[in-house]
Scaffold this motif. Sequence first.
Motif, PDB file in Angstrom:
ATOM      1  N   PRO A   1     -10.771  -4.899 -11.727  1.00 59.89           N
ATOM      2  CA  PRO A   1     -10.190  -4.953 -10.011  1.00 59.89           C
ATOM      3  C   PRO A   1      -9.327  -3.765  -9.906  1.00 59.89           C
ATOM      4  O   PRO A   1      -8.443  -3.331 -10.587  1.00 59.89           O
ATOM      5  CB  PRO A   1      -9.346  -6.291 -10.003  1.00 59.89           C
ATOM      6  CG  PRO A   1      -8.974  -6.412 -11.456  1.00 59.89           C
ATOM      7  CD  PRO A   1      -9.902  -6.085 -12.303  1.00 59.89           C
ATOM      8  N   VAL A   2      -9.575  -3.031  -8.655  1.00 53.28           N
ATOM      9  CA  VAL A   2      -8.784  -2.349  -8.347  1.00 53.28           C
ATOM     10  C   VAL A   2      -8.355  -2.514  -6.948  1.00 53.28           C
ATOM     11  O   VAL A   2      -9.062  -2.757  -5.871  1.00 53.28           O
ATOM     12  CB  VAL A   2      -9.465  -0.607  -8.224  1.00 53.28           C
ATOM     13  CG1 VAL A   2      -8.739   0.283  -7.689  1.00 53.28           C
ATOM     14  CG2 VAL A   2     -10.148  -0.429  -9.632  1.00 53.28           C
ATOM     15  N   ILE A   3      -6.899  -2.595  -6.825  1.00 57.85           N
ATOM     16  CA  ILE A   3      -6.490  -3.146  -5.401  1.00 57.85           C
ATOM     17  C   ILE A   3      -5.294  -2.167  -4.957  1.00 57.85           C
ATOM     18  O   ILE A   3      -4.867  -1.612  -5.547  1.00 57.85           O
ATOM     19  CB  ILE A   3      -5.411  -4.558  -5.780  1.00 57.85           C
ATOM     20  CG1 ILE A   3      -6.450  -5.547  -6.681  1.00 57.85           C
ATOM     21  CG2 ILE A   3      -4.652  -5.051  -4.650  1.00 57.85           C
ATOM     22  CD1 ILE A   3      -5.690  -6.585  -7.332  1.00 57.85           C
ATOM     23  N   LEU A   4      -5.687  -2.055  -3.626  1.00 55.50           N
ATOM     24  CA  LEU A   4      -4.884  -1.288  -2.776  1.00 55.50           C
ATOM     25  C   LEU A   4      -4.078  -2.276  -1.608  1.00 55.50           C
ATOM     26  O   LEU A   4      -4.663  -2.856  -0.745  1.00 55.50           O
ATOM     27  CB  LEU A   4      -5.660  -0.211  -1.986  1.00 55.50           C
ATOM     28  CG  LEU A   4      -4.867   0.798  -0.731  1.00 55.50           C
ATOM     29  CD1 LEU A   4      -4.006   1.422  -1.545  1.00 55.50           C
ATOM     30  CD2 LEU A   4      -5.948   1.414  -0.177  1.00 55.50           C
ATOM     31  N   ARG A   5      -2.792  -2.013  -1.761  1.00 56.86           N
ATOM     32  CA  ARG A   5      -1.816  -2.989  -1.201  1.00 56.86           C
ATOM     33  C   ARG A   5      -1.121  -1.952  -0.066  1.00 56.86           C
ATOM     34  O   ARG A   5      -0.481  -0.919  -0.598  1.00 56.86           O
ATOM     35  CB  ARG A   5      -0.953  -3.482  -1.841  1.00 56.86           C
ATOM     36  CG  ARG A   5      -1.503  -4.678  -2.878  1.00 56.86           C
ATOM     37  CD  ARG A   5      -0.410  -5.352  -3.779  1.00 56.86           C
ATOM     38  NE  ARG A   5      -0.930  -6.429  -4.347  1.00 56.86           N
ATOM     39  CZ  ARG A   5      -0.453  -7.121  -5.483  1.00 56.86           C
ATOM     40  NH1 ARG A   5       0.604  -6.443  -6.129  1.00 56.86           N
ATOM     41  NH2 ARG A   5      -0.952  -8.213  -5.934  1.00 56.86           N
ATOM     42  N   VAL A   6      -1.259  -2.432   1.153  1.00 60.26           N
ATOM     43  CA  VAL A   6      -0.605  -1.516   2.108  1.00 60.26           C
ATOM     44  C   VAL A   6       0.478  -2.438   3.002  1.00 60.26           C
ATOM     45  O   VAL A   6       0.036  -3.629   3.499  1.00 60.26           O
ATOM     46  CB  VAL A   6      -2.028  -0.938   3.179  1.00 60.26           C
ATOM     47  CG1 VAL A   6      -0.973  -0.123   4.241  1.00 60.26           C
ATOM     48  CG2 VAL A   6      -2.729  -0.147   2.548  1.00 60.26           C
ATOM     49  N   GLY A   7       1.549  -1.947   3.074  1.00 64.35           N
ATOM     50  CA  GLY A   7       2.641  -2.898   3.902  1.00 64.35           C
ATOM     51  C   GLY A   7       3.319  -3.722   3.112  1.00 64.35           C
ATOM     52  O   GLY A   7       3.175  -3.970   1.962  1.00 64.35           O
ATOM     53  N   ALA A   8       4.320  -4.384   3.603  1.00 64.24           N
ATOM     54  CA  ALA A   8       5.066  -5.260   2.967  1.00 64.24           C
ATOM     55  C   ALA A   8       4.196  -6.823   3.160  1.00 64.24           C
ATOM     56  O   ALA A   8       4.068  -7.486   3.875  1.00 64.24           O
ATOM     57  CB  ALA A   8       6.425  -5.508   4.061  1.00 64.24           C
ATOM     58  N   LEU A   9       3.706  -6.974   1.766  1.00 63.71           N
ATOM     59  CA  LEU A   9       2.994  -8.218   1.604  1.00 63.71           C
ATOM     60  C   LEU A   9       3.660  -9.198   0.806  1.00 63.71           C
ATOM     61  O   LEU A   9       4.554  -9.028   0.008  1.00 63.71           O
ATOM     62  CB  LEU A   9       1.528  -7.802   0.932  1.00 63.71           C
ATOM     63  CG  LEU A   9       0.870  -6.902   1.239  1.00 63.71           C
ATOM     64  CD1 LEU A   9      -0.344  -6.490   0.786  1.00 63.71           C
ATOM     65  CD2 LEU A   9       0.590  -6.983   2.848  1.00 63.71           C
ATOM     66  N   ASP A  10       3.202 -10.565   1.173  1.00 64.46           N
ATOM     67  CA  ASP A  10       3.840 -11.592   0.154  1.00 64.46           C
ATOM     68  C   ASP A  10       3.041 -12.530  -0.232  1.00 64.46           C
ATOM     69  O   ASP A  10       1.855 -12.590   0.154  1.00 64.46           O
ATOM     70  CB  ASP A  10       5.139 -12.413   0.796  1.00 64.46           C
ATOM     71  CG  ASP A  10       4.623 -12.993   2.249  1.00 64.46           C
ATOM     72  OD1 ASP A  10       3.418 -12.929   2.510  1.00 64.46           O
ATOM     73  OD2 ASP A  10       5.323 -13.582   2.788  1.00 64.46           O
ATOM     74  N   ALA A  11       3.402 -13.596  -1.441  1.00 64.67           N
ATOM     75  CA  ALA A  11       2.493 -14.639  -1.692  1.00 64.67           C
ATOM     76  C   ALA A  11       3.208 -15.800  -2.171  1.00 64.67           C
ATOM     77  O   ALA A  11       4.288 -15.599  -2.873  1.00 64.67           O
ATOM     78  CB  ALA A  11       1.382 -14.048  -2.782  1.00 64.67           C
ATOM     79  N   GLY A  12       2.559 -16.792  -1.857  1.00 59.85           N
ATOM     80  CA  GLY A  12       3.563 -17.980  -2.450  1.00 59.85           C
ATOM     81  C   GLY A  12       2.172 -18.864  -3.215  1.00 59.85           C
ATOM     82  O   GLY A  12       1.239 -18.844  -2.975  1.00 59.85           O
TER      83      GLY A  12
END
Length: 273
Positions: free
Chosen positions: A159-170
């Motif tokens: 997997p190749v993941i591009l994260r843009v911005g302030a992200l969160d997860a619960g």
Amino acid sequence: MIRFPIAAALIAAIAAPVPAAAELLVAPTRVVLTPEARSTELVLVNKGTETAAFRINIENRRMREDGSLEDAGEARPGEQFADDKLRYSPRQLVLEPGARQVMRIMASAPSELAPGEYRSHLRLMSAPVSAGTTQIAGEPAADNSLSIELVAIRSITIPVILRVGALDAGVTMDAAAMAKDAPDQLVVRLNRSGTRSTYGDISLTVAGEKAPAWLVRGVAIYTPNTSRDVIVPLPADVRAKLTGKTVRIDYTSTDAGDPANLGRLLASLTAAL
């Protein structure tokens, strides 16, 4: 030795129940990029005893509720693919036994790109080559070159993941029980919320003990999925140790792409097995 057309070989690779590319060592096996860190490197090592060729493609995949992956066509609501934002080099290579190659992956994140998590997968396909000068199957042959003999194609997907911005997860864990139709499998139900995927290890620890009795590494819940049934196969000796006991089940982050939460307990549940 039978020489296959490349298209037939690709079909065989998808249909045949072969293991992941045992002769190819790849590190890391997961890539997370951001606008601030938009490039990285993979190291590929041929651990086999034969010279092998590797063709590398970008694919879009989605996760089923049981954690398996399937090919994805058009994006569904909430899905964001990264295929048109990724560049990588080389796209094909030939490695002698023991040889290594560095592969570079770069992401494009224009300023107008909406915040969120974009994901695609690198697929590395391998095939032994004939002795002598070689070429990648399907490419025009040069004088005195030999085509690759597509004898046993194996592949590995990263997997190749591009994260843009302030992200969160619960994450919450709301159920864990032995599978009714498979008494050697524990099914753990995870629920994800937020704007990015999660990645971590699941550990099983008998009440009163410090060391886990069993550990499952690299459990992901990809966006846009909000739940996953993690199937944990248990060897006979581990199953015997857990049966009839109260067991604490922990899901702990090992997401190097989220260093602030690396090692954090994401979810936990105590269950009588």
